[in-house]
Design an enzyme around this catalytic site. Structure first.
Site, PDB file in Angstrom:
ATOM      1  N   GLU A 123      -0.371 -13.143  -0.105  1.00  0.00           N
ATOM      2  CA  GLU A 123      -1.746 -13.253   0.385  1.00  0.00           C
ATOM      3  C   GLU A 123      -2.578 -14.113  -0.563  1.00  0.00           C
ATOM      4  O   GLU A 123      -2.351 -14.111  -1.778  1.00  0.00           O
ATOM      5  CB  GLU A 123      -2.360 -11.854   0.555  1.00  0.00           C
TER       6      GLU A 123
ATOM      7  N   ASP B 137       6.051  -7.061   1.231  1.00  0.00           N
ATOM      8  CA  ASP B 137       4.650  -7.370   0.975  1.00  0.00           C
ATOM      9  C   ASP B 137       4.525  -7.742  -0.510  1.00  0.00           C
ATOM     10  O   ASP B 137       4.388  -6.883  -1.370  1.00  0.00           O
ATOM     11  CB  ASP B 137       3.828  -6.115   1.302  1.00  0.00           C
TER      12      ASP B 137
ATOM     13  N   LEU C  73       0.837  -1.205   0.000  1.00  0.00           N
ATOM     14  CA  LEU C  73       0.000   0.000   0.000  1.00  0.00           C
ATOM     15  C   LEU C  73       0.872   1.255   0.000  1.00  0.00           C
ATOM     16  O   LEU C  73       0.671   2.172  -0.802  1.00  0.00           O
ATOM     17  CB  LEU C  73      -0.923   0.000   1.227  1.00  0.00           C
TER      18      LEU C  73
HETATM   19  C1  SPV Z   1       0.156  -3.234   3.177  1.00  0.00           C
HETATM   20  O1  SPV Z   1       0.759  -2.538   3.993  1.00  0.00           O
HETATM   21  O2  SPV Z   1       0.205  -3.046   1.964  1.00  0.00           O
HETATM   22  C2  SPV Z   1      -0.661  -4.361   3.640  1.00  0.00           C
HETATM   23  C3  SPV Z   1      -1.244  -4.316   4.965  1.00  0.00           C
HETATM   24  O3  SPV Z   1      -0.892  -5.263   2.885  1.00  0.00           O
HETATM   25  S1  SPV Z   1      -2.874  -3.783   4.828  1.00  0.00           S
HETATM   26  O4  SPV Z   1      -2.910  -2.595   3.997  1.00  0.00           O
HETATM   27  O5  SPV Z   1      -3.250  -3.536   6.209  1.00  0.00           O
HETATM   28  O6  SPV Z   1      -3.666  -4.836   4.253  1.00  0.00           O
HETATM   29 MG    MG Z   2      -0.400  -4.893   0.967  1.00  0.00          MG
END
Ligand code: SPV
Ligand code: MG
Length: 300
Positions: free
Chosen positions: A110, A81, A44
């Site tokens: 994921e 990630d 993100l």
């Molecule tokens: C990210 O930091 O990109 C994540 C965590 O995957 S979350 O946004 O909380 O899903």
């Molecule tokens: Mg993420």
């Protein structure tokens, strides 16, 4: 100690540990200086800092280039990630190869479909990956790593997409059997109930990673009490940047001057320090010809 071994120790030690989001070389440097033992290479935050959405809009090599700067700038491990692994098992195992070449300590994938969507956006309509397909992806990743300490974390999105405890446990167990080093159990609830129920049944089968972005009011002692191993503070550096940049941009725009802003921002000297400018000065003394020598060459 190798970055992979550091991350392995963080995950397997009895103590609850914390890693902090970074999204470029500078924020990674600051996270390390602050004292964190590791860095979360947040999808993100990296995508947002690039000005695109958390939907695999940035190509995986663009993200990798960014990660390389983060890795070069730091000596603590980065858990990347890796979203859904950027494709099928074949793309995911190539990702492992490329991450290892850049000294990234581990990757979290994921169980959703490529291109992914952030877990907090329309989560209920996001399809989950087929369990066997995702398990094969984990196996391929673990089989392809060269460094035995490289970490693959399997992230279970069952709660996120509205499934219950049974589905979450079934998936976590399948990923454990496929060879995952740890399970990230994610929840978008503002309370800790889903995670607590999962932890009771899970009974320490593998290290557990939590991301308390939505259940942030839960006291940290609770994470320890249920036996979690690692907490990811996933996006606060990005969000801090957004507020700081907005504030300063608006002030300078309104004032048509930088007078008021000057004492509200980091000193230029601090920027140079974070860039390790002193090291270059020392290297120049060592490797560049001295001025007098250079002048002699020019005269000749
Ligand atoms: C990210 O930091 O990109 C994540 C965590 O995957 S979350 O946004 O909380 O899903
Ligand atoms: Mg993420």
């Amino acid at each position: 100690m190798k970055k992979t071994t550091q991350l392995k120790q963080i995950l397997t030690s009895k103590d609850l540990d914390f890693i902090m989001e970074a999204h470029n070389g500078l924020s990674a440097t600051i996270v390390e200086e602050t004292g964190f033992k590791g860095i979360w290479g947040s999808g993100l935050s990296i995508s947002a800092s690039m000005g695109v959405r958390d939907n695999n809009e940035a190509s995986w090599t663009q993200v990798l280039d960014n990660l390389e700067f983060m890795s070069d700038a730091t000596s603590i491990p980065i858990l990347f990630d890796g979203d859904t692994g950027f494709g099928n098992f074949n793309n995911a195992r190539r990702l492992v190869k490329k991450l290892e070449q850049r000294h990234i300590a581990g990757v979290c994938i994921e169980d959703k479909l490529f291109p992914k969507t952030n877990s907090f956006i329309n989560a209920a309509v996001q399809p989950l990956a087929d369990i066997d397909e995702f398990s094969g992806k984990i196996k391929a990743m673990k089989d392809s790593q060269i460094d035995e300490d490289f970490i693959v974390v399997a992230r279970v999105e069952a709660f996120i997409t509205g499934w219950g405890l049974e589905e979450a446990l079934k998936r976590a167990e399948a990923y454990r059997q496929a060879g995952a080093d740890a399970v990230l159990i994610h929840s978008k609830k503002s309370n800790f109930d889903e995670i607590t129920s999962f932890m009771q049944e899970w009974a320490n089968r593998l290290p557990i990673v939590l991301v308390p972005t939505k259940y942030y009011t839960t006291p940290t002692a609770e994470f320890e009490k249920v036996g979690a191993n690692l907490v990811i503070w996933a996006n606060h550096n990005l969000r801090a940047c957004i507020d700081a940049i907005k504030h300063i941009s608006e002030m300078i725009y309104r004032d048509e001057s930088i007078v008021r802003a000057e004492n509200l921002v980091a000193a230029l000297e601090e920027v140079f320090r974070l860039q390790n400018t002193d090291e270059l000065h020392l290297a120049e003394k060592k490797y560049l010809p001295t001025k007098s020598k250079t002048q002699q060459i020019i005269k000749k």
